[in-house]
Design an enzyme around this catalytic site. Structure first.
Site, PDB file in Angstrom:
ATOM      1  N   PRO A  17       3.700   0.390  -5.556  1.00 22.19           N
ATOM      2  CA  PRO A  17       4.202   1.775  -5.528  1.00 22.19           C
ATOM      3  C   PRO A  17       3.029   2.745  -5.525  1.00 22.19           C
ATOM      4  CG  PRO A  17       4.411   0.853  -7.739  1.00 22.19           C
ATOM      5  CD  PRO A  17       3.961  -0.267  -6.849  1.00 22.19           C
ATOM      6  N   MET A  18       2.994   3.650  -4.563  1.00 23.47           N
ATOM      7  CA  MET A  18       1.913   4.638  -4.472  1.00 23.47           C
ATOM      8  C   MET A  18       2.502   6.008  -4.151  1.00 23.47           C
ATOM      9  SD  MET A  18      -1.042   2.600  -2.340  1.00 23.47           S
ATOM     10  CE  MET A  18       0.101   1.734  -1.232  1.00 23.47           C
ATOM     11  N   GLU A  42       6.778   6.274  -7.084  1.00 20.60           N
ATOM     12  CA  GLU A  42       7.476   6.631  -8.320  1.00 20.60           C
ATOM     13  C   GLU A  42       8.285   7.915  -8.108  1.00 20.60           C
ATOM     14  OE1 GLU A  42       6.464   7.882 -12.956  1.00 20.60           O
ATOM     15  OE2 GLU A  42       5.048   8.299 -11.345  1.00 20.60           O
ATOM     16  N   GLN A  86      11.134   2.318  -7.697  1.00 19.91           N
ATOM     17  CA  GLN A  86      10.401   2.585  -8.938  1.00 19.91           C
ATOM     18  C   GLN A  86      10.688   4.004  -9.425  1.00 19.91           C
ATOM     19  OE1 GLN A  86       6.133   3.614  -9.582  1.00 19.91           O
ATOM     20  NE2 GLN A  86       6.016   1.617 -10.582  1.00 19.91           N
ATOM     21  N   CYS A 115       1.193   4.493 -14.860  1.00 19.97           N
ATOM     22  CA  CYS A 115       0.537   5.644 -14.242  1.00 19.97           C
ATOM     23  C   CYS A 115      -0.199   6.466 -15.302  1.00 19.97           C
ATOM     24  CB  CYS A 115       1.547   6.534 -13.530  1.00 19.97           C
ATOM     25  SG  CYS A 115       0.796   7.962 -12.737  1.00 19.97           S
ATOM     26  N   HIS A 182      -1.354  -4.022 -13.808  1.00 24.64           N
ATOM     27  CA  HIS A 182      -2.578  -3.460 -13.240  1.00 24.64           C
ATOM     28  C   HIS A 182      -3.701  -3.782 -14.226  1.00 24.64           C
ATOM     29  CE1 HIS A 182      -4.683   0.049 -11.033  1.00 24.64           C
ATOM     30  NE2 HIS A 182      -5.586  -0.669 -11.677  1.00 24.64           N
ATOM     31  N   GLY A 214      -4.418  -4.387  -8.774  1.00 21.94           N
ATOM     32  CA  GLY A 214      -5.707  -3.753  -9.081  1.00 21.94           C
ATOM     33  C   GLY A 214      -6.900  -4.429  -8.423  1.00 21.94           C
ATOM     34  N   GLY A 215      -6.657  -5.335  -7.484  1.00 21.07           N
ATOM     35  CA  GLY A 215      -7.755  -6.104  -6.901  1.00 21.07           C
ATOM     36  C   GLY A 215      -8.361  -5.544  -5.636  1.00 21.07           C
ATOM     37  N   ARG A 242      -4.376   0.158  -2.703  1.00 23.63           N
ATOM     38  CA  ARG A 242      -5.301   0.884  -1.827  1.00 23.63           C
ATOM     39  C   ARG A 242      -5.656   0.116  -0.557  1.00 23.63           C
ATOM     40  NH1 ARG A 242      -9.891   1.211  -5.098  1.00 23.63           N
ATOM     41  NH2 ARG A 242      -8.827  -0.350  -6.340  1.00 23.63           N
TER      42      ARG A 242
END
Length: 488
Positions: A17-18, A42, A86, A115, A182, A214-215, A242
């Site tokens: 989710p971004m 979100e 989300q 977040c 994360h 988070g990788g 990302r």
């Protein structure tokens, strides 16, 4: 409740989710390239609870539309079994209300508990929940018991491994289907290394699927790296943010597609699903990155519409083609709807093509007021308004019944109040009764209002009660209908 969906969280590659990125075009593109599950951005519970669920027949989507007509969440059949909704929430009952609102259109529900941004934490949402395990337990338990779809949550790690593992164990007991982790603390940012050891400790401590996140900075540069990150964390699945934002073809087993092709594919979805141009531009800028200073990047930055964005990428013809298809489809649906309206139309309803324009009337004077006054004078029951909303374009039409005769305008209006005024005009004109327009000369309702004001001043000067009797007020206050507006 029994989970009745095939959604599984083991061995999956997932779009994270971004905010501003995880809208429908990006989610569909990620699925095309090989993502197994996609999370939407979100969306805050309070904002969602203000929305209406609308079937968009032109786009073939389900839209959740805010009172200001802005589409807050849009989805379609293509992703129905693979999209996780989300939400940001700090209240169990609100979270459940939102989950029930969207449940039939999504594959799962996720609560954002990771977040670190102020817009989320200041309302006790996001990472702020990590310091309130009781609230976490309440929200998740309520959701698991209250809906049929799987429930997940996404967290960040706590200052100590022990505290993080203890929290996750408590979360597991709520009955959720999976947990995304994360691997950074809430104060850490992308430039800080991801804590694979903590994610691994969590994976080994619980039996539910753990989704590693988070990788992108440290591990995931291409498709093969996804498996490397999964092994380093002993996780069940990997969630990518990302790296997918920069190039969603990261999910493609055969390697990256040329960025130009990726961006054109994204634009096709953005046009096809009428994505707002500012959101489209933002996502394309994230893909261009270091190329933003190129001639193309500068043109993109200057674009002020979807059409201009298409022209930057030499897709002007595509935009015109899709736009023409939509216009034709809209016209066809409107014709079909009108035909259905005509077939269902009560032949006894008197109709005219009129609209209410408040500029043609004195302040605070309306046709509804005149019609109400006439009914009282003629000893008729007060007017009854029945209003419906058309799902296709969300316009309104109202039928007013006066002395057992029905009246309506054939024109549809953008609000319930305008539709009711138009119906009142049709009735007044049919009866040959003044409707209060400025061009009609002296306005007896205004004069009546002035006389009432003078009487109150006189009563006040004589020490009498200045309050106006309720029966007298009713002559000057427009009556509103308490009826709910059904969908037509």
């Amino acid at each position: 409740m029994t989970v009745n969906t095939p959604l599984c969280f083991r061995g999956k590659k997932i779009l994270a989710p971004m905010v501003r990125v995880g809208t429908l075009p990006m989610r569909l593109l990620a699925l095309d390239y090989g993502a197994d599950i996609v999370y939407c951005e979100e969306l805050i519970d309070i904002k969602m609870l203000q929305c209406k669920r609308v079937i968009n027949e032109v786009l073939e989507t389900v839209d959740f539309v805010a009172p200001n007509e802005r589409v807050v969440f849009r989805t379609c059949e293509r992703e129905r079994e693979r999209v996780v909704f989300q939400m940001g929430s700090a209240d169990a009952e609100r979270a459940l209300a939102v989950a029930k609102l969207v449940e039939s259109d999504v594959a799962g529900i996720d609560i954002n508990m990771g977040c670190p941004k102020e817009y989320s934490t200041k309302a006790s949402m996001g990472a702020a929940l990590l310091s309130d395990p009781d609230k976490i337990e309440s929200i998740l338990t309520t959701l698991v018991k209250g809906i049929c779809k799987p429930v997940t949550c996404k967290i960040r790690i706590l200052p100590s491994v022990e505290d993080t593992v203890n929290l996750v164990k408590r979360i597991e007991k709520t009955g959720i289907a999976a947990i995304a982790v994360h691997g950074r603390k809430k104060e850490e940012r992308p430039q800080h290394p991801v804590h694979c050891d903590v994610i691994k400790a969590i994976s080994e401590a619980v039996s539910i699927p753990v989704i590693a996140n988070g990788g992108s900075h440290d591990f995931i540069k291409e498709y093969a790296d996804i498996e490397t990150f999964e092994k380093a964390t002993a996780a069940s699945s990997v969630m990518i943010a990302r790296a997918a934002m920069w190039n969603p073809s990261i999910f493609r087993k055969d390697g990256f597609c040329p960025l130009k092709d990726v961006m054109q594919d994204y634009i096709k979805y953005a046009v096809r699903y009428d994505n707002h141009y500012t959101n489209t531009k933002y996502c394309l800028c994230q893909m261009l990155r270091e190329q933003l200073e190129t001639n193309q990047g500068k043109k993109l930055h200057a674009a002020q519409s979807t059409q201009e964005i298409c022209e930057v990428f030499e897709m002007g013809d595509f935009y015109e083609e899709i736009t023409a298809i939509f216009e034709a489809k809209k016209t066809s649906l409107e014709t079909k709807t009108q035909d259905e309206d005509d077939q269902m139309e009560d032949p006894d309803v008197i109709k005219m093509a009129v609209r209410f324009d408040k500029r043609e009337y004195p302040p605070q004077i309306t046709p509804k007021m005149y019609l109400l006054e006439w009914c009282r004078k003629e000893k008729h029951p007060q007017p009854v308004y029945e209003t419906v909303q058309r799902p296709l374009d969300r316009l309104f039409c109202s039928v007013v019944t006066v002395a057992e005769q029905k009246y309506r305008s054939t024109l549809w209006d953008k609000s319930k109040k305008l539709a009711e005024q138009a119906a009142a005009i049709v009735c007044l004109r049919t009866l040959g009764v003044p409707e209060g327009k400025l061009c009609e000369g002296e306005n007896h309702l205004i004069n009546k209002r002035k006389r009432g004001d003078q009487e109150r001043f006189i009563s006040r000067d004589h020490g009498e009660d200045p309050a106006e009797p309720s029966h007298k007020k009713a002559n000057f206050v427009e009556e509103t209908s308490d009826m709910n507006v059904p969908k037509m």
